[in-house]
Design an enzyme around this catalytic site. Structure first.
Site, PDB file in Angstrom:
ATOM      1  N   GLY A 151     -17.052 -47.550 -24.480  1.00  0.00           N
ATOM      2  CA  GLY A 151     -18.001 -46.524 -24.877  1.00  0.00           C
ATOM      3  C   GLY A 151     -19.267 -47.109 -25.454  1.00  0.00           C
ATOM      4  N   CYS A 152     -19.324 -47.167 -26.777  1.00  0.00           N
ATOM      5  CA  CYS A 152     -20.560 -47.555 -27.447  1.00  0.00           C
ATOM      6  C   CYS A 152     -20.920 -49.020 -27.250  1.00  0.00           C
ATOM      7  CB  CYS A 152     -20.455 -47.223 -28.931  1.00  0.00           C
ATOM      8  SG  CYS A 152     -20.259 -45.446 -29.234  1.00  0.00           S
TER       9      CYS A 152
END
Length: 208
Positions: A151-152
């Site tokens: 994700g991030c």
């Protein structure tokens, strides 16, 4: 995996990029939500946190800047757009909700002289001052620790190279809730968007 690696290399992916002369460490979203067992976003392990602590300690010892990110939303997630609607657990990061899950873990807490960037989306660059901060500090290499890999961390790595900064992901210092997206995204980042280094290699480089 060997066949896949050979296929990617044959197609021209994965060429090495050289570590620059002015690194910074970016600690991405290492908050309680991912490490407290009762939390909705709990990942199931803390090995990446322990590794990130060692990387941060090494950076501080050499005067390398350390920057942090955390997530926070306005009332009702008004500034989170479709991302906030897509991921229900982001409700724990709404300001004033009474939740402590958005707090950075105490083991790796920023010092008073270290920058904490508040973001609303996956990438640490999107809608923040990170790129301007790095440019003003003449930073050229961004050492990435944090969660989640798929994700991030991935989103930040993709944006980092897009803005002209070399992302170096510390393999042991990033984590995900499942080894499958974790390993797949490390492979893809190394093939297309940056470098994936072991913690040992990063610590040696920071020490030098």
């Amino acid at each position: 995996m060997n066949d896949l690696s050979d296929d990617y290399a044959g197609a021209g992916f994965g060429r090495p990029l050289e570590w620059g002369t002015a690194p910074a460490v970016l600690v991405i979203d290492m908050v309680r939500a991912y490490f407290e067992p009762d939390a909705e976003l709990y990942m199931g392990n803390r090995d990446c946190l322990d590794s990130a602590v060692r990387v941060v300690d090494a950076a501080r010892a050499r005067g390398v800047p350390v920057i942090y990110t955390r997530v926070e939303y306005g009332p009702g997630g008004i500034d989170g757009g479709l991302f906030f609607k897509k991921v229900g657990a982001l409700k724990h990061f709404v300001r004033g909700s009474g939740s402590t899950l958005g707090e950075i873990m105490p083991e790796i807490a920023p010092r008073d002289d270290e920058l904490v960037i508040v973001k609303q989306y996956a990438s640490a660059f999107f809608g923040t001052s990170l790129s301007a901060t790095l440019a003003s500090g003449r930073i050229d290499t961004l050492v990435l620790c944090g969660v989640s890999t798929s994700g991030c961390v991935r989103a930040t790595a993709v944006d980092a190279i897009s803005y002209g900064y070399l992302p170096v992901v510390v393999r042991e210092a990033v984590g995900d809730r499942d080894p499958r997206p974790h390993e797949a995204n490390l492979f893809d980042i190394a093939a297309k968007y940056g470098e994936v280094w072991s913690e040992e290699s990063v610590l040696q480089r920071l020490a030098s």
